[in-house]
Design a protein around this motif. Structure first.
Motif, PDB file in Angstrom:
ATOM      1  N   PHE A  13     -34.412 -24.015-116.051  1.00 31.24           N
ATOM      2  CA  PHE A  13     -34.065 -25.260-116.579  1.00 31.24           C
ATOM      3  C   PHE A  13     -32.544 -25.284-116.636  1.00 31.24           C
ATOM      4  O   PHE A  13     -31.696 -24.495-116.948  1.00 31.24           O
ATOM      5  N   VAL A  44     -29.816 -27.430-118.669  1.00 36.36           N
ATOM      6  CA  VAL A  44     -29.916 -28.273-120.137  1.00 36.36           C
ATOM      7  C   VAL A  44     -28.388 -28.672-120.191  1.00 36.36           C
ATOM      8  O   VAL A  44     -27.252 -28.123-120.617  1.00 36.36           O
ATOM      9  N   VAL A  59     -36.021 -27.934-113.734  1.00 32.95           N
ATOM     10  CA  VAL A  59     -36.205 -29.066-114.510  1.00 32.95           C
ATOM     11  C   VAL A  59     -34.639 -29.481-115.149  1.00 32.95           C
ATOM     12  O   VAL A  59     -34.301 -28.395-115.317  1.00 32.95           O
ATOM     13  N   ILE A  74     -32.854 -31.048-118.319  1.00 30.97           N
ATOM     14  CA  ILE A  74     -32.786 -31.816-119.582  1.00 30.97           C
ATOM     15  C   ILE A  74     -31.564 -32.270-120.014  1.00 30.97           C
ATOM     16  O   ILE A  74     -30.371 -31.590-120.077  1.00 30.97           O
ATOM     17  N   HIS A  82     -38.429 -32.478-112.420  1.00 27.95           N
ATOM     18  CA  HIS A  82     -38.836 -33.057-113.774  1.00 27.95           C
ATOM     19  C   HIS A  82     -37.481 -33.224-114.572  1.00 27.95           C
ATOM     20  O   HIS A  82     -36.655 -32.200-114.498  1.00 27.95           O
ATOM     21  N   VAL A 102     -35.971 -34.676-118.083  1.00 29.27           N
ATOM     22  CA  VAL A 102     -36.198 -34.824-119.428  1.00 29.27           C
ATOM     23  C   VAL A 102     -34.902 -35.563-120.371  1.00 29.27           C
ATOM     24  O   VAL A 102     -33.934 -35.149-120.091  1.00 29.27           O
ATOM     25  N   TYR A 120     -40.612 -37.877-114.745  1.00 29.11           N
ATOM     26  CA  TYR A 120     -39.662 -37.821-116.065  1.00 29.11           C
ATOM     27  C   TYR A 120     -40.493 -37.621-117.233  1.00 29.11           C
ATOM     28  O   TYR A 120     -41.771 -37.924-117.207  1.00 29.11           O
ATOM     29  N   SER A 121     -39.996 -37.299-118.334  1.00 27.45           N
ATOM     30  CA  SER A 121     -40.336 -37.599-119.726  1.00 27.45           C
ATOM     31  C   SER A 121     -39.295 -37.855-120.642  1.00 27.45           C
ATOM     32  O   SER A 121     -38.246 -37.322-120.466  1.00 27.45           O
ATOM     33  N   VAL A 173     -38.980 -30.795-127.700  1.00 24.08           N
ATOM     34  CA  VAL A 173     -38.507 -31.186-126.302  1.00 24.08           C
ATOM     35  C   VAL A 173     -38.565 -29.819-125.507  1.00 24.08           C
ATOM     36  O   VAL A 173     -38.901 -29.962-124.285  1.00 24.08           O
ATOM     37  N   ALA A 208     -40.369 -30.425-121.862  1.00 19.80           N
ATOM     38  CA  ALA A 208     -39.755 -29.854-120.730  1.00 19.80           C
ATOM     39  C   ALA A 208     -40.505 -28.959-119.824  1.00 19.80           C
ATOM     40  O   ALA A 208     -40.585 -28.819-118.510  1.00 19.80           O
TER      41      ALA A 208
END
Length: 243
Positions: free
Chosen positions: A3, A5, A53, A55, A89, A91, A124-125, A168, A172
């Motif tokens: 991830f 972030v 991902v 975020i 992905h 987020v 996406y989210s 979150v 994610a």
């Protein structure tokens, strides 16, 4: 999973990084302090390289109409870099009821951020949360005049930052929603009553006067900032958080 972030050193981001790493993932925080500038693009491609991902927890430095340009530029840069890196992905964190307050510049800017993501190339989210408990002191300060705080009766359903971060991280780590999930704290308060409760708990000598024209929340109509059907209700009560 790996991830990236973005905004990973802030109030929510640092907790998201901690939660993901505790769950066995590899979460790396990125921010201006780590050399990543989402407006100029400096360091961005390196930050998202190899990430499964991304975020995005960054926030506009202002809450006026300049926030529109911030979210436009930052999302354009982030999505371009993420698409190039093969991210699967993306987020973001938004606000419950954000599309129901058109008179507030910052909320219109957050709607723009959501729309850019929805129209973008990456699954996406969107996590929409209610007002953070941690921001109550700032809310009180904005409409303090001497020993008096002026607050409207706007219904608020405050949520703890720790609970937001948990949700979150969970979203994610899951499959892209290609949609929105709402989350809120367990209790609804009129903002003026929430102010009184806060000041009493902190033995603060200021008093609250109900004024439905005071502050940024005066632009809110009805209970649009509270959780709707199918929202995820977080466990932390405001009175417990205060104590």
């Amino acid at each position: 999973m790996k991830f990236a972030v973005i905004g990973g050193t802030g109030l929510i981001g640092s907790r998201v990084v901690e939660n993901l790493n505790a769950a066995g993932h590899q979460a790396v925080p990125h921010s201006l302090s780590t050399g990543v500038d989402i407006i100029t693009g400096k360091g961005l491609e390196a930050a998202v390289a190899g990430a499964d991902v991304v975020i995005n927890l960054t926030n506009s430095p202002t809450f006026d109409d300049a926030s529109l340009a911030f979210f436009q530029t930052s999302m354009d840069n982030l999505l371009a870099a993420s698409e190039k890196a093969g991210v699967g992905h993306f987020v973001i964190l938004s606000i419950v009821g954000v599309d129901q307050v058109p008179d507030m510049d910052y909320y219109r800017a957050k709607v723009l951020q959501e729309d850019i993501l929805k129209a973008g190339p990456i699954p996406y989210s969107i996590v929409r949360a209610t007002q953070f408990m941690e921001f109550m002191d700032a809310t009180l300060s904005m409409t303090t005049y001497g020993d008096t705080v002026r607050l409207p009766r706007t219904p608020i359903q405050p949520i703890a930052a720790a609970d937001v971060s948990t949700i979150v991280a969970e979203v994610a780590a899951g499959s892209p929603l290609n949609g929105v999930v709402n989350t809120a704290g367990p209790d609804v308060y009129p903002l003026d009553e929430l102010g009184r409760l806060t000041l009493t708990a902190k033995s603060d000598g200021r008093s609250v006067v109900t004024d439905d024209t005071a502050g940024m929340f005066a632009a809110v109509r009805g209970d649009v900032l509270t959780a709707r059907n199918h929202a995820r209700i977080a466990p932390t009560h405001y009175t417990d958080w205060l104590s």
